[in-house]
Design an enzyme around this catalytic site. Structure first.
Site, PDB file in Angstrom:
ATOM      1  N   SER A  86       0.696  -1.295  -0.028  1.00 20.81           N
ATOM      2  CA  SER A  86       0.124   0.148   0.094  1.00 20.81           C
ATOM      3  C   SER A  86       0.897   1.303  -0.116  1.00 20.81           C
ATOM      4  O   SER A  86       1.679   1.248   1.062  1.00 20.81           O
ATOM      5  CB  SER A  86      -0.960   0.014   1.302  1.00 20.81           C
ATOM      6  N   HIS A  96      -1.204  -1.072  -4.310  1.00 19.61           N
ATOM      7  CA  HIS A  96      -2.358  -0.889  -3.792  1.00 19.61           C
ATOM      8  C   HIS A  96      -2.349   0.711  -3.568  1.00 19.61           C
ATOM      9  O   HIS A  96      -1.479   1.230  -2.992  1.00 19.61           O
ATOM     10  CB  HIS A  96      -2.529  -1.843  -2.434  1.00 19.61           C
ATOM     11  N   ASP A 119      -4.693   3.707  -1.818  1.00 17.59           N
ATOM     12  CA  ASP A 119      -5.664   4.132  -1.115  1.00 17.59           C
ATOM     13  C   ASP A 119      -6.226   5.475  -1.311  1.00 17.59           C
ATOM     14  O   ASP A 119      -5.567   6.455  -0.922  1.00 17.59           O
ATOM     15  CB  ASP A 119      -5.268   3.915   0.567  1.00 17.59           C
ATOM     16  N   MET A 162      -8.936   8.193  -0.345  1.00 17.77           N
ATOM     17  CA  MET A 162      -9.681   8.700   1.091  1.00 17.77           C
ATOM     18  C   MET A 162     -10.147  10.277   0.853  1.00 17.77           C
ATOM     19  O   MET A 162      -9.489  10.881   0.428  1.00 17.77           O
ATOM     20  CB  MET A 162      -8.875   8.513   2.195  1.00 17.77           C
ATOM     21  N   HIS A 203      -8.297   1.310  -4.162  1.00 17.29           N
ATOM     22  CA  HIS A 203      -9.121   1.151  -3.023  1.00 17.29           C
ATOM     23  C   HIS A 203      -9.768   2.380  -2.555  1.00 17.29           C
ATOM     24  O   HIS A 203      -9.208   3.285  -2.238  1.00 17.29           O
ATOM     25  CB  HIS A 203      -8.305   0.593  -1.752  1.00 17.29           C
ATOM     26  N   MET A 255     -12.152   4.617  -0.702  1.00 15.03           N
ATOM     27  CA  MET A 255     -12.532   4.800   0.736  1.00 15.03           C
ATOM     28  C   MET A 255     -13.537   6.118   0.454  1.00 15.03           C
ATOM     29  O   MET A 255     -12.903   7.005   1.357  1.00 15.03           O
ATOM     30  CB  MET A 255     -11.657   4.739   1.921  1.00 15.03           C
ATOM     31  N   MET A 276     -11.874  -5.838   5.118  1.00 16.50           N
ATOM     32  CA  MET A 276     -11.101  -5.018   5.941  1.00 16.50           C
ATOM     33  C   MET A 276     -10.666  -5.844   7.175  1.00 16.50           C
ATOM     34  O   MET A 276     -11.587  -6.328   7.929  1.00 16.50           O
ATOM     35  CB  MET A 276     -11.527  -3.900   6.320  1.00 16.50           C
ATOM     36  N   ASP A 284      -6.968  -6.431   4.143  1.00 13.58           N
ATOM     37  CA  ASP A 284      -6.405  -5.270   4.067  1.00 13.58           C
ATOM     38  C   ASP A 284      -6.316  -4.651   5.348  1.00 13.58           C
ATOM     39  O   ASP A 284      -7.269  -4.410   6.161  1.00 13.58           O
ATOM     40  CB  ASP A 284      -7.047  -4.119   3.084  1.00 13.58           C
TER      41      ASP A 284
HETATM   42  C1  DX5 Z   1      -6.415   1.253   5.533  1.00 15.44           C
HETATM   43  C2  DX5 Z   1      -6.031   1.121   4.051  1.00 15.44           C
HETATM   44  C3  DX5 Z   1      -4.816   0.124   3.808  1.00 15.44           C
HETATM   45  C4  DX5 Z   1      -3.639   0.578   4.826  1.00 15.44           C
HETATM   46  C5  DX5 Z   1      -2.858  -0.570   5.195  1.00 15.44           C
HETATM   47  O1  DX5 Z   1      -7.638   2.074   5.441  1.00 15.44           O
HETATM   48  O2  DX5 Z   1      -7.032   0.710   3.436  1.00 15.44           O
HETATM   49  O3  DX5 Z   1      -4.700  -0.251   2.437  1.00 15.44           O
HETATM   50  O4  DX5 Z   1      -2.877   1.476   3.848  1.00 15.44           O
HETATM   51  O5  DX5 Z   1      -1.957  -0.069   5.775  1.00 15.44           O
HETATM   52  P1  DX5 Z   1      -1.130  -1.251   7.004  1.00 15.44           P
HETATM   53  O6  DX5 Z   1      -0.485  -2.391   6.306  1.00 15.44           O
HETATM   54  O7  DX5 Z   1      -0.184  -0.229   7.689  1.00 15.44           O
HETATM   55  O8  DX5 Z   1      -2.269  -1.423   7.936  1.00 15.44           O
HETATM   56 ZN    ZN Z   2      -6.509  -0.333   1.331  1.00 14.81          ZN
END
Ligand code: DX5
Ligand code: ZN
Length: 213
Positions: free
Chosen positions: A6, A30, A32, A34, A63, A65, A134, A172
């Site tokens: 990620s 990956h 993320d 947000m 991903h 969010m 998750m 994840d």
């Molecule tokens: C959290 C993200 C993850 C995050 C995982 O909301 O969706 O992808 O980056 O990071 P680690 O491996 O540090 O939990």
């Molecule tokens: Zn993620």
């Protein structure tokens, strides 16, 4: 185990180099996204994804969010996503959004937060290439892996066997060398790993260790 590092956990001042440090060993990258609404944090959007796209041929696993993800599917596709996963809790038009992703020729994923029962994804299984379970509350890296989420993996595997369909199962949040074995035993196909990979002295080597768990 397939591993998707990620980029949320990388050093943003040198994001391109960070991607190059992990790209060769990675199965997916990956990313993320947000929005500060669906989750209490803001990360990056399609501009960053587009900027990173030329640096590797590895599939981009985006991903989302964010609320109303359907409004951003086209942007993510144009930025270079290969797989787009959004949250069941964030979208009223789940079926239409999944179809939109597939119509663009991309893989479609659906994610659930820890509090959402796995049974809620069952109606969408025929439209899915991936289910993201998750293992932390979404929003932040560096949290602790919730081992009780592995029951969802087992239940989903059974349901898939009954129906004869098999979207990939991704976990994840909080994945590291200790718990990746449990994820594999439960039947997960892909694990996302942020902190454990980017805080390692050799991220590529850490990815290999997680893959051969
Ligand atoms: C959290 C993200 C993850 C995050 C995982 O909301 O969706 O992808 O980056 O990071 P680690 O491996 O540090 O939990
Ligand atoms: Zn993620």
């Amino acid at each position: 185990m397939k591993i998707a590092p990620s980029m949320l956990a990388c050093d943003y001042t040198r994001m391109g180099e960070e991607l190059r440090r992990v790209a060769r060993e990675s199965d997916y990258i990956h990313l993320d996204v947000m929005d500060g609404r669906f989750v209490p944090n803001i990360s990056f959007g399609p501009g960053i994804i587009r900027a990173l796209r030329p640096l590797t041929d590895k599939p981009f696993d985006v991903h989302l969010m964010i609320e109303s993800p359907r409004k951003y599917i086209k942007d993510m596709a144009q930025a270079g996503a290969d797989l787009i996963t959004f949250h069941l809790e964030a979208e009223s038009y789940v079926e239409q959004t999944l179809k939109q992703i597939r119509d663009l020729g991309l893989m479609a994923g659906l994610s659930i937060k820890p509090g959402t029962p796995i049974e809620e994804v069952f109606p969408y299984l025929p439209l899915l290439d991936l289910v993201l379970i998750m293992t932390v509350e979404p929003g932040f890296g560096g949290q602790t892996f919730m081992e009780d989420m592995l029951d969802k993996v087992r239940v989903l595997r059974e349901e898939q066997a009954l129906r004869g369909i098999a979207p990939l199962i991704q976990l994840d949040g909080g994945v590291n060398e200790e718990n990746v074995k449990l994820a594999a035993q439960a039947g997960a196909d892909i694990c996302v790993a942020g902190t454990s990979v980017f805080r390692a002295s050799n991220p590529g080597e850490m990815i290999r260790r997680l893959q051969w768990c």
